[in-house]
Motif scaffolding. Structure first.
Motif, PDB file in Angstrom:
ATOM      1  N   TYR A  51       0.821  -1.209   0.000  1.00  0.00           N
ATOM      2  CA  TYR A  51       0.000   0.000   0.000  1.00  0.00           C
ATOM      3  C   TYR A  51       0.850   1.251   0.000  1.00  0.00           C
ATOM      4  O   TYR A  51       1.882   1.305   0.653  1.00  0.00           O
ATOM      5  CB  TYR A  51      -0.979  -0.004   1.193  1.00  0.00           C
ATOM      6  N   GLY A  52       0.413   2.246  -0.739  1.00  0.00           N
ATOM      7  CA  GLY A  52       1.190   3.467  -0.904  1.00  0.00           C
ATOM      8  C   GLY A  52       2.132   3.352  -2.096  1.00  0.00           C
ATOM      9  O   GLY A  52       2.940   4.235  -2.332  1.00  0.00           O
ATOM     10  N   GLU A  76      -6.174  11.186 -14.295  1.00  0.00           N
ATOM     11  CA  GLU A  76      -6.186   9.922 -13.567  1.00  0.00           C
ATOM     12  C   GLU A  76      -5.917   8.721 -14.474  1.00  0.00           C
ATOM     13  O   GLU A  76      -5.260   7.769 -14.061  1.00  0.00           O
ATOM     14  CB  GLU A  76      -7.519   9.755 -12.844  1.00  0.00           C
ATOM     15  N   ASN A  80      -2.907   6.078 -13.818  1.00  0.00           N
ATOM     16  CA  ASN A  80      -3.135   4.632 -13.686  1.00  0.00           C
ATOM     17  C   ASN A  80      -2.271   3.832 -14.651  1.00  0.00           C
ATOM     18  O   ASN A  80      -1.701   2.800 -14.281  1.00  0.00           O
ATOM     19  CB  ASN A  80      -4.616   4.304 -13.886  1.00  0.00           C
ATOM     20  N   GLU A 282      -3.045  10.227   1.122  1.00  0.00           N
ATOM     21  CA  GLU A 282      -3.652   8.889   1.100  1.00  0.00           C
ATOM     22  C   GLU A 282      -2.631   7.880   0.611  1.00  0.00           C
ATOM     23  O   GLU A 282      -1.935   8.123  -0.380  1.00  0.00           O
ATOM     24  CB  GLU A 282      -4.871   8.859   0.157  1.00  0.00           C
ATOM     25  N   TYR A 283      -2.593   6.741   1.313  1.00  0.00           N
ATOM     26  CA  TYR A 283      -1.735   5.645   0.876  1.00  0.00           C
ATOM     27  C   TYR A 283      -2.578   4.746  -0.008  1.00  0.00           C
ATOM     28  O   TYR A 283      -3.238   3.843   0.466  1.00  0.00           O
ATOM     29  CB  TYR A 283      -1.125   4.932   2.081  1.00  0.00           C
ATOM     30  N   ARG A 284      -2.631   5.072  -1.282  1.00  0.00           N
ATOM     31  CA  ARG A 284      -3.461   4.316  -2.218  1.00  0.00           C
ATOM     32  C   ARG A 284      -2.729   3.046  -2.637  1.00  0.00           C
ATOM     33  O   ARG A 284      -1.555   2.860  -2.366  1.00  0.00           O
ATOM     34  CB  ARG A 284      -3.787   5.187  -3.426  1.00  0.00           C
ATOM     35  N   GLN A 285      -3.490   2.199  -3.357  1.00  0.00           N
ATOM     36  CA  GLN A 285      -2.947   0.877  -3.680  1.00  0.00           C
ATOM     37  C   GLN A 285      -1.627   0.941  -4.466  1.00  0.00           C
ATOM     38  O   GLN A 285      -0.692   0.225  -4.165  1.00  0.00           O
ATOM     39  CB  GLN A 285      -3.982   0.100  -4.482  1.00  0.00           C
ATOM     40  N   TYR A 286      -1.567   1.829  -5.459  1.00  0.00           N
ATOM     41  CA  TYR A 286      -0.387   1.830  -6.329  1.00  0.00           C
ATOM     42  C   TYR A 286       0.482   3.072  -6.207  1.00  0.00           C
ATOM     43  O   TYR A 286       1.480   3.205  -6.902  1.00  0.00           O
ATOM     44  CB  TYR A 286      -0.812   1.633  -7.788  1.00  0.00           C
ATOM     45  N   TYR A 287       0.088   4.004  -5.338  1.00  0.00           N
ATOM     46  CA  TYR A 287       0.923   5.206  -5.133  1.00  0.00           C
ATOM     47  C   TYR A 287       0.464   5.933  -3.878  1.00  0.00           C
ATOM     48  O   TYR A 287      -0.664   5.758  -3.412  1.00  0.00           O
ATOM     49  CB  TYR A 287       0.855   6.134  -6.354  1.00  0.00           C
ATOM     50  N   THR A 288       1.366   6.727  -3.341  1.00  0.00           N
ATOM     51  CA  THR A 288       1.032   7.606  -2.221  1.00  0.00           C
ATOM     52  C   THR A 288       0.590   8.937  -2.817  1.00  0.00           C
ATOM     53  O   THR A 288       1.263   9.484  -3.696  1.00  0.00           O
ATOM     54  CB  THR A 288       2.271   7.796  -1.322  1.00  0.00           C
ATOM     55  N   TRP A 289      -0.540   9.429  -2.344  1.00  0.00           N
ATOM     56  CA  TRP A 289      -1.159  10.635  -2.930  1.00  0.00           C
ATOM     57  C   TRP A 289      -1.127  11.769  -1.929  1.00  0.00           C
ATOM     58  O   TRP A 289      -1.556  11.615  -0.781  1.00  0.00           O
ATOM     59  CB  TRP A 289      -2.589  10.304  -3.317  1.00  0.00           C
TER      60      TRP A 289
END
Ligand code: BGN
Length: 291
Positions: A51-52, A76, A80, A282-289
């Protein structure tokens, strides 16, 4: 659980450093735009991302670690495509890495330099990185031998992009001193140049300004070999929040006078009183935002 963790740690102690040349690289990727997503994305690599958007090799000790910083707004679909592509390739490069998308909140024109500086400082807070790659959201690496590592000089990782296709040359550069798209610098190289200027709102000039800063700090961009630094630019419509900045020529003219007054030091010792606000992380699935 604790026992499993201990076992993992003791296994780690017996690991060897990752080889200088990663063994799984394939070289030039056999893909043509616009079919980028389906053909280069390998699902297994995505399962290994933490995550992140973080990753570290399991079977060897990585040679340094890389923060990929993407100044970003409103694309976006590109983000992606890019992040999936990077996970696939950076894992083959056996890197320890984390991907950051640094997004500018509305309403204002895009400011790529400011976002790069904020991303650099945020990455340093987040982890211990030896290399910082400032990455355009629409630049898709087409040769996996283009290692996202730093060198003894700042590195311009692009030797040609489809954005600057000329005649029968599929991958081009617009001019020789162009140093944009994807660049890799260590903490000390980035800091020595005082990072990017923060005052370019809208399209153009911040990259030329940064190249001047690098030279005035007695450094010089280096590129990989010609066939290695090739990129596909994902096509996009003109962007109303990133219009050509009519003031860019004048700002660039006084680049040298501003270099030590404003830059990445503006968030430490700040004579111009540059301010920004963090709205969200936000610690998103494929990157930290970071917004
Ligand atoms: C240049 C832009 C760059 C841009 C390249 C490629 C300026 C500064 C005023 C001379 N520079 O002209 O920012 O990356 O084109 O598109 O506008």
């Amino acid at each position: 659980d604790l026992v499993a963790e201990r076992k993992k740690d003791s296994n780690r102690l017996s690991l060897n450093p990752c080889p200088e040349t990663p063994p799984g690289l394939v070289g030039k990727l056999a893909t043509n735009a616009p079919n980028i997503t389906s053909s280069v994305t390998n699902d297994d690599s995505l399962k290994r991302v933490m995550y992140g958007g973080r990753y570290s090799p399991e079977d060897c000790i990585p040679r340094g670690s890389t923060a990929v910083i993407i100044p970003y707004r409103d694309r976006e679909d590109h983000l992606n495509i890019l992040t999936r592509h990077l996970h696939n390739i950076l894992q083959r490069q056996q890197l320890n890495y984390q991907i950051f998308a640094i997004e500018m909140a509305l309403p204002t024109q895009f400011n790529r330099g400011l976002l790069a500086n904020i991303g650099f400082l945020f990455a340093k807070e987040t982890g211990d990185f030896s290399c910082f790659v400032i990455h355009d959201v629409d630049a898709i690496m087409m040769n996996d031998k283009n290692l996202y590592r730093c060198g003894s000089q700042p590195r311009h990782l692009v030797t040609g992009s489809t954005k600057f296709r000329t005649g029968n040359n599929e991958y081009g550069l617009p001019y020789d001193s162009y140093m944009s798209g994807v660049i890799a610098l260590t903490d000390s190289q980035y800091t020595k140049a005082n990072g990017f200027s923060n005052v370019y709102f809208g399209w153009g000039g911040e990259d030329d300004d940064f190249n001047i800063r690098v030279q005035r700090a007695n450094m010089k961009f280096e590129r990989p070999e010609k066939e290695i630094g090739i990129y596909i630019a994902i096509p996009h419509e003109t962007d109303s929040t990133n219009q050509k900045n009519p003031a860019r020529f004048g700002i660039l003219d006084v680049s040298a006078a501003r270099q030590w007054i404003e830059g990445v030091n503006s968030f430490i010792n700040n004579p111009l009183k540059i301010k920004y606000k963090r709205y969200a992380i936000e610690y998103r699935q494929y990157y930290t935002w970071l917004l």
